[in-house]
Design an enzyme around this catalytic site. Sequence first.
Site, PDB file in Angstrom:
ATOM      1  N   LYS A  13       0.829  -1.210   0.000  1.00 52.00           N
ATOM      2  CA  LYS A  13       0.000   0.000   0.000  1.00 52.00           C
ATOM      3  C   LYS A  13       0.864   1.262   0.000  1.00 52.00           C
ATOM      4  O   LYS A  13       0.608   2.185  -0.741  1.00 52.00           O
ATOM      5  CB  LYS A  13      -0.870   0.086   1.271  1.00 52.00           C
ATOM      6  CG  LYS A  13      -1.823  -1.046   1.494  1.00 52.00           C
ATOM      7  CD  LYS A  13      -2.720  -0.770   2.694  1.00 52.00           C
ATOM      8  CE  LYS A  13      -1.978  -0.667   4.023  1.00 52.00           C
ATOM      9  NZ  LYS A  13      -1.415  -1.934   4.511  1.00 52.00           N
ATOM     10  N   ARG A  88      -8.424   1.685   9.672  1.00 54.27           N
ATOM     11  CA  ARG A  88      -8.034   0.306   9.933  1.00 54.27           C
ATOM     12  C   ARG A  88      -9.091  -0.426  10.748  1.00 54.27           C
ATOM     13  O   ARG A  88      -8.934  -1.598  11.040  1.00 54.27           O
ATOM     14  CB  ARG A  88      -6.724   0.287  10.707  1.00 54.27           C
ATOM     15  CG  ARG A  88      -5.515  -0.043   9.839  1.00 54.27           C
ATOM     16  CD  ARG A  88      -4.335  -0.189  10.772  1.00 54.27           C
ATOM     17  NE  ARG A  88      -3.223  -0.881  10.217  1.00 54.27           N
ATOM     18  CZ  ARG A  88      -2.174  -0.302   9.658  1.00 54.27           C
ATOM     19  NH1 ARG A  88      -2.143   0.992   9.481  1.00 54.27           N
ATOM     20  NH2 ARG A  88      -1.159  -1.023   9.242  1.00 54.27           N
ATOM     21  N   ARG A 127      11.744  -6.725   3.696  1.00 52.09           N
ATOM     22  CA  ARG A 127      11.432  -5.297   3.640  1.00 52.09           C
ATOM     23  C   ARG A 127      12.460  -4.469   4.403  1.00 52.09           C
ATOM     24  O   ARG A 127      12.793  -4.780   5.543  1.00 52.09           O
ATOM     25  CB  ARG A 127      10.042  -5.098   4.233  1.00 52.09           C
ATOM     26  CG  ARG A 127       9.398  -3.815   3.822  1.00 52.09           C
ATOM     27  CD  ARG A 127       7.927  -3.984   3.775  1.00 52.09           C
ATOM     28  NE  ARG A 127       7.340  -3.711   5.074  1.00 52.09           N
ATOM     29  CZ  ARG A 127       6.121  -3.194   5.236  1.00 52.09           C
ATOM     30  NH1 ARG A 127       5.378  -2.924   4.193  1.00 52.09           N
ATOM     31  NH2 ARG A 127       5.647  -2.983   6.436  1.00 52.09           N
ATOM     32  N   ARG A 160      12.062  -2.335   9.906  1.00 55.23           N
ATOM     33  CA  ARG A 160      11.164  -1.792  10.930  1.00 55.23           C
ATOM     34  C   ARG A 160      11.020  -2.808  12.060  1.00 55.23           C
ATOM     35  O   ARG A 160      10.923  -3.998  11.801  1.00 55.23           O
ATOM     36  CB  ARG A 160       9.784  -1.529  10.318  1.00 55.23           C
ATOM     37  CG  ARG A 160       9.693  -0.190   9.637  1.00 55.23           C
ATOM     38  CD  ARG A 160       8.452  -0.059   8.813  1.00 55.23           C
ATOM     39  NE  ARG A 160       7.243  -0.551   9.468  1.00 55.23           N
ATOM     40  CZ  ARG A 160       6.028  -0.419   8.940  1.00 55.23           C
ATOM     41  NH1 ARG A 160       5.876   0.185   7.782  1.00 55.23           N
ATOM     42  NH2 ARG A 160       4.979  -0.891   9.568  1.00 55.23           N
ATOM     43  N   ARG A 171       0.332  -8.998  13.405  1.00 57.82           N
ATOM     44  CA  ARG A 171      -0.264  -7.936  12.574  1.00 57.82           C
ATOM     45  C   ARG A 171      -1.244  -8.514  11.561  1.00 57.82           C
ATOM     46  O   ARG A 171      -2.278  -7.920  11.265  1.00 57.82           O
ATOM     47  CB  ARG A 171       0.837  -7.139  11.866  1.00 57.82           C
ATOM     48  CG  ARG A 171       1.644  -6.285  12.826  1.00 57.82           C
ATOM     49  CD  ARG A 171       2.849  -5.681  12.169  1.00 57.82           C
ATOM     50  NE  ARG A 171       2.512  -4.653  11.204  1.00 57.82           N
ATOM     51  CZ  ARG A 171       3.339  -4.226  10.267  1.00 57.82           C
ATOM     52  NH1 ARG A 171       4.542  -4.748  10.156  1.00 57.82           N
ATOM     53  NH2 ARG A 171       2.965  -3.285   9.436  1.00 57.82           N
TER      54      ARG A 171
HETATM   55  P1  AMP Z   1       1.784   0.885   8.931  1.00 57.79           P
HETATM   56  O1  AMP Z   1       3.008   1.679   8.694  1.00 57.79           O
HETATM   57  O2  AMP Z   1       0.568   1.448   8.225  1.00 57.79           O
HETATM   58  O3  AMP Z   1       1.954  -0.585   8.671  1.00 57.79           O
HETATM   59  O4  AMP Z   1       1.427   1.030  10.500  1.00 57.79           O
HETATM   60  C1  AMP Z   1       2.314   0.538  11.488  1.00 57.79           C
HETATM   61  C2  AMP Z   1       1.597   0.399  12.813  1.00 57.79           C
HETATM   62  O5  AMP Z   1       1.088   1.670  13.238  1.00 57.79           O
HETATM   63  C3  AMP Z   1       0.369  -0.504  12.799  1.00 57.79           C
HETATM   64  O6  AMP Z   1       0.710  -1.884  12.957  1.00 57.79           O
HETATM   65  C4  AMP Z   1      -0.411   0.039  13.993  1.00 57.79           C
HETATM   66  O7  AMP Z   1       0.139  -0.395  15.220  1.00 57.79           O
HETATM   67  C5  AMP Z   1      -0.155   1.528  13.877  1.00 57.79           C
HETATM   68  N1  AMP Z   1      -1.195   2.192  13.042  1.00 57.79           N
HETATM   69  C6  AMP Z   1      -1.016   2.810  11.854  1.00 57.79           C
HETATM   70  N2  AMP Z   1      -2.176   3.297  11.372  1.00 57.79           N
HETATM   71  C7  AMP Z   1      -3.124   2.968  12.294  1.00 57.79           C
HETATM   72  C8  AMP Z   1      -4.534   3.165  12.378  1.00 57.79           C
HETATM   73  N3  AMP Z   1      -5.220   3.791  11.411  1.00 57.79           N
HETATM   74  N4  AMP Z   1      -5.175   2.676  13.478  1.00 57.79           N
HETATM   75  C9  AMP Z   1      -4.524   2.056  14.462  1.00 57.79           C
HETATM   76  N5  AMP Z   1      -3.198   1.800  14.433  1.00 57.79           N
HETATM   77  C10 AMP Z   1      -2.496   2.262  13.363  1.00 57.79           C
END
Ligand code: AMP
Length: 213
Positions: A13, A88, A127, A160, A171
């Site tokens: 994404k 989410r 990644r 990460r 996740r």
């Molecule tokens: P991402 O970079 O989008 O994969 O987000 C990394 C982490 O940030 C996720 O696994 C969540 O712990 C947190 N996170 C990011 N966006 C959200 C969201 N909209 N709602 C809740 N947690 C989020």
Amino acid sequence: MKIIMLGAPGAGKGTQAKVISEKYGIPHISTGDIFRANIKNGTELGKKAKAFMDEGKLVPDELTVELLLDRVGKSDCEGGYILDGFPRTIPQAEVLTEALAKTGDKVDFAINVDVPDEHIVRRMKGRRNCPACGASYNLEFNPPKAENTCDKCGAELVMRDDDKPETVAKRLEVYHEQTQPLIAYYEQQGVLRTVDGTLSMDGVFRAIQDILG
Ligand code: AMP
């Protein structure tokens, strides 16, 4: 144009959102990036978010929703935006729908980047991100030219914390439970479009371009 990117963690994404953002001249808003910036800067929000993120859990809606609404209210979002990692959960999606409805607006496209779990696990292993400029790589599918070094700025690439295999499994579980229901939610709104996320990066981008026009 207001676009939402849906899909499991590691579906690509973020990579696609960056390219779409450049091509269509709209800001790319990643709640994950906002949380990571807060962690890096040692803010209160960052401290709270990190505890959830490190366990592969979602940050609670109370900490996420205001932050997002505030961001999309900024002047650079007037011509639209692309959301990557938000919503989410169904409550997050409802808040966004309501906030947009106040000005007679709505999401134009929810693009679901579809990738099976087995594929995701393989991808996450490779990644790597650049901590300096934010560029992303994959050792298997999109490697940097020099080992572990960012092509764009020369910084050393990092994995990460939440891409570690034990966190990835959690996740994915959280994704299926809390985020996947958004596919039906946006299908009902008539804005869902699904692309095959197992294609090459360019292939996925072409499929998205065909949808956006
Ligand atoms: P991402 O970079 O989008 O994969 O987000 C990394 C982490 O940030 C996720 O696994 C969540 O712990 C947190 N996170 C990011 N966006 C959200 C969201 N909209 N709602 C809740 N947690 C989020």
